[in-house]
Design an enzyme around this catalytic site. Structure first.
Site, PDB file in Angstrom:
ATOM      1  N   ARG A 101      42.880  53.972  29.607  1.00 14.50           N
ATOM      2  CA  ARG A 101      42.103  54.065  30.850  1.00 14.50           C
ATOM      3  C   ARG A 101      42.480  55.380  31.502  1.00 14.50           C
ATOM      4  O   ARG A 101      43.657  55.628  31.796  1.00 14.50           O
ATOM      5  CB  ARG A 101      42.413  52.896  31.793  1.00 14.50           C
ATOM      6  CG  ARG A 101      41.815  53.093  33.168  1.00 14.50           C
ATOM      7  CD  ARG A 101      41.820  51.871  34.031  1.00 14.50           C
ATOM      8  NE  ARG A 101      40.869  50.886  33.564  1.00 14.50           N
ATOM      9  CZ  ARG A 101      40.466  49.829  34.282  1.00 14.50           C
ATOM     10  NH1 ARG A 101      40.930  49.644  35.509  1.00 14.50           N
ATOM     11  NH2 ARG A 101      39.614  48.972  33.776  1.00 14.50           N
ATOM     12  N   HIS A 128      32.262  52.498  30.767  1.00 10.78           N
ATOM     13  CA  HIS A 128      33.129  51.312  30.684  1.00 10.78           C
ATOM     14  C   HIS A 128      32.507  50.335  29.672  1.00 10.78           C
ATOM     15  O   HIS A 128      32.000  49.269  30.045  1.00 10.78           O
ATOM     16  CB  HIS A 128      33.237  50.691  32.081  1.00 10.78           C
ATOM     17  CG  HIS A 128      34.354  49.721  32.244  1.00 10.78           C
ATOM     18  ND1 HIS A 128      35.321  49.503  31.278  1.00 10.78           N
ATOM     19  CD2 HIS A 128      34.669  48.883  33.288  1.00 10.78           C
ATOM     20  CE1 HIS A 128      36.174  48.583  31.719  1.00 10.78           C
ATOM     21  NE2 HIS A 128      35.788  48.196  32.926  1.00 10.78           N
ATOM     22  N   GLN A 131      33.382  46.451  29.383  1.00 14.50           N
ATOM     23  CA  GLN A 131      32.775  45.665  30.452  1.00 14.50           C
ATOM     24  C   GLN A 131      31.347  45.261  30.093  1.00 14.50           C
ATOM     25  O   GLN A 131      30.927  44.123  30.304  1.00 14.50           O
ATOM     26  CB  GLN A 131      32.771  46.492  31.750  1.00 14.50           C
ATOM     27  CG  GLN A 131      32.187  45.761  32.941  1.00 14.50           C
ATOM     28  CD  GLN A 131      33.055  44.592  33.358  1.00 14.50           C
ATOM     29  OE1 GLN A 131      34.242  44.748  33.564  1.00 14.50           O
ATOM     30  NE2 GLN A 131      32.469  43.405  33.504  1.00 14.50           N
ATOM     31  N   ASP A 219      28.613  47.370  41.988  1.00 10.64           N
ATOM     32  CA  ASP A 219      30.027  47.686  41.744  1.00 10.64           C
ATOM     33  C   ASP A 219      30.558  48.334  43.015  1.00 10.64           C
ATOM     34  O   ASP A 219      29.804  48.722  43.909  1.00 10.64           O
ATOM     35  CB  ASP A 219      30.111  48.643  40.530  1.00 10.64           C
ATOM     36  CG  ASP A 219      31.549  48.938  40.086  1.00 10.64           C
ATOM     37  OD1 ASP A 219      32.472  48.213  40.509  1.00 10.64           O
ATOM     38  OD2 ASP A 219      31.738  49.908  39.325  1.00 10.64           O
ATOM     39  N   CYS A 257      31.408  43.686  38.099  1.00  4.92           N
ATOM     40  CA  CYS A 257      32.517  43.745  37.143  1.00  4.92           C
ATOM     41  C   CYS A 257      33.864  43.443  37.788  1.00  4.92           C
ATOM     42  O   CYS A 257      34.825  43.131  37.088  1.00  4.92           O
ATOM     43  CB  CYS A 257      32.550  45.114  36.458  1.00  4.92           C
ATOM     44  SG  CYS A 257      32.896  46.483  37.578  1.00  4.92           S
ATOM     45  N   ARG A 285      35.495  38.970  29.511  1.00  4.42           N
ATOM     46  CA  ARG A 285      36.240  40.155  29.072  1.00  4.42           C
ATOM     47  C   ARG A 285      37.224  39.761  27.972  1.00  4.42           C
ATOM     48  O   ARG A 285      37.420  40.494  27.010  1.00  4.42           O
ATOM     49  CB  ARG A 285      37.002  40.791  30.253  1.00  4.42           C
ATOM     50  CG  ARG A 285      36.134  41.407  31.340  1.00  4.42           C
ATOM     51  CD  ARG A 285      35.344  42.607  30.834  1.00  4.42           C
ATOM     52  NE  ARG A 285      36.180  43.627  30.241  1.00  4.42           N
ATOM     53  CZ  ARG A 285      36.836  44.576  30.918  1.00  4.42           C
ATOM     54  NH1 ARG A 285      36.701  44.655  32.219  1.00  4.42           N
ATOM     55  NH2 ARG A 285      37.589  45.466  30.286  1.00  4.42           N
TER      56      ARG A 285
HETATM   57  N1  NVA Z   1      33.511  51.785  38.911  1.00  2.55           N
HETATM   58  C1  NVA Z   1      34.812  51.167  38.992  1.00  2.55           C
HETATM   59  C2  NVA Z   1      34.934  50.076  37.991  1.00  2.55           C
HETATM   60  C3  NVA Z   1      36.222  49.318  38.042  1.00  2.55           C
HETATM   61  C4  NVA Z   1      36.343  48.280  36.974  1.00  2.55           C
HETATM   62  C5  NVA Z   1      35.886  52.207  38.804  1.00  2.55           C
HETATM   63  O1  NVA Z   1      35.712  53.116  37.984  1.00  2.55           O
HETATM   64  O2  NVA Z   1      36.893  52.138  39.501  1.00  2.55           O
HETATM   65  N1   CP Z   2      36.356  45.157  35.600  1.00  2.00           N
HETATM   66  C1   CP Z   2      37.503  45.771  35.276  1.00  2.00           C
HETATM   67  O1   CP Z   2      37.576  46.610  34.370  1.00  2.00           O
HETATM   68  O2   CP Z   2      38.553  45.369  36.037  1.00  2.00           O
HETATM   69  P1   CP Z   2      40.013  46.008  36.043  1.00  2.00           P
HETATM   70  O3   CP Z   2      39.916  47.332  36.751  1.00  2.00           O
HETATM   71  O4   CP Z   2      40.823  45.012  36.820  1.00  2.00           O
HETATM   72  O5   CP Z   2      40.483  46.182  34.641  1.00  2.00           O
END
Ligand code: NVA
Ligand code: CP
Length: 303
Positions: A101, A128, A131, A219, A257, A285
């Site tokens: 990540r 992502h 997801q 989101d 998500c 997930r």
């Molecule tokens: N758009 C959000 C998704 C988190 C799962 C982010 O990138 O923080």
């Molecule tokens: N939806 C998702 O990816 O959540 P986290 O940021 O908790 O991993």
């Protein structure tokens, strides 16, 4: 060549469909993959916080008989300037796959280029994909086949929105996006989806955007990789509330998500309402993570 899981747009649609099918069969105990990954280790590098991605991958590995090691850059020499390329080559000698990540999609590509083991996108500033497979599974459990359906995204045209757009082309559904003009989804991804024949409509009118939708999705307005604050006022008309859910198709579901900021991108009423499937989405997930791990590590006969 390792089986990387980086972006939905590089896959054959039939392969993505088989991943969702595998997740569904694992969830419903039609398929048992117990001990399929015995002796395998997954390294998970999280530059940013995570609840769902981190824990679902960890649990998925242990349920499949393997193990996961969660690391942040500060646990690694990466945090002191060791290159991604060297890190990838060293990890390739110890473990069987890597989840990353990161707020730089290019870092993921750099890691994958130097790695001789599969690399999985655990979320970047651009996409992502883990997801989205969980979201497709969730939609189909509640509504039925997604092919030919209309999905509405309201709010920031962020990484998750971009991945929905890729999925529209790969799973053959229409996207209606309601967002401020300055926060439209990445043009390159929209152009790619349209070039693949997907219908992607983008409007600044949130009510027009939700018309006929079988699912309304949103989101957070502030993503992990957002460095500058954006104007929340611009996003306010795109909050998912009861009025917008009523303007969608009969039986429309609400997806997010998570994590959610209640009262910002979605009202408490919608988030907790009968149309909301957010916790099924979070559960899925885990099932999808198992399918992705099995695909990447390809034990005989499963894919
Ligand atoms: N758009 C959000 C998704 C988190 C799962 C982010 O990138 O923080
Ligand atoms: N939806 C998702 O990816 O959540 P986290 O940021 O908790 O991993």
């Amino acid at each position: 060549m390792p089986r990387n899981f980086i972006d939905l747009d590089t896959f054959d649609p039939a392969e993505l469909r088989s991943l969702v099918q595998c997740a569904k069969e694992l969830k419903n105990n039609i398929l048992s993959a117990k001990d399929s990954l015995a002796g395998k280790t997954l390294a998970m590098i999280f530059e940013k916080p995570s609840t769902r991605t981190r824990i679902s991958f960890d649990v998925a590995m242990s349920k499949l008989g393997g193990r996961a090691v969660a690391l942040s850059p500060s646990d690694l020499q990466l945090g002191r300037g060791e290159s991604l390329s060297d890190t990838a080559q060293v990890l390739s000698r110890y473990v069987d796959a890597i989840v990353l990540r990161t707020s730089r999609h290019n870092s993921l590509e750099e890691l994958a280029a130097a790695s001789s083991i599969p690399v999985i996108n655990g979320l970047t500033d651009r996409t992502h994909p883990c997801q989205l497979l969980a979201d497709i599974l969730t939609f189909e459990e509640h509504v039925g086949p997604i092919s030919g359906k209309k999905i509405t995204w309201l709010g920031d045209g962020n990484n998750v929105a971009a991945t929905w757009i890729q999925a529209a082309a790969q799973f053959n559904f229409d996207m209606q996006i309601g967002c401020p003009d300055s926060l439209r989804p990445q043009k390159k991804i929209v152009d790619w989806a349209r070039s693949m024949g997907a219908t992607i409509e983008i409007t600044e009118d949130p009510i027009a955007a939700v018309k006929g939708a079988h699912c309304v999705v949103t989101d957070t307005w502030v993503s992990l990789s957002d460095e500058q604050s954006k104007s929340i006022d611009l996003l306010k008309p795109f909050q998912v509330d009861s009025k917008k859910m009523e303007a969608a198709a009969d039986g429309a579901i609400f997806m997010h998500c998570l994590p959610a900021k209640r009262g910002q991108e979605v009202t408490e009423e919608v988030l907790e309402g009968a149309a909301s499937v957010i916790f099924d989405e979070a559960e899925n997930r885990l099932h999808v993570q198992k399918a992705i791990l099995l695909w990447c590590l390809a034990p005989d006969g499963l894919f």
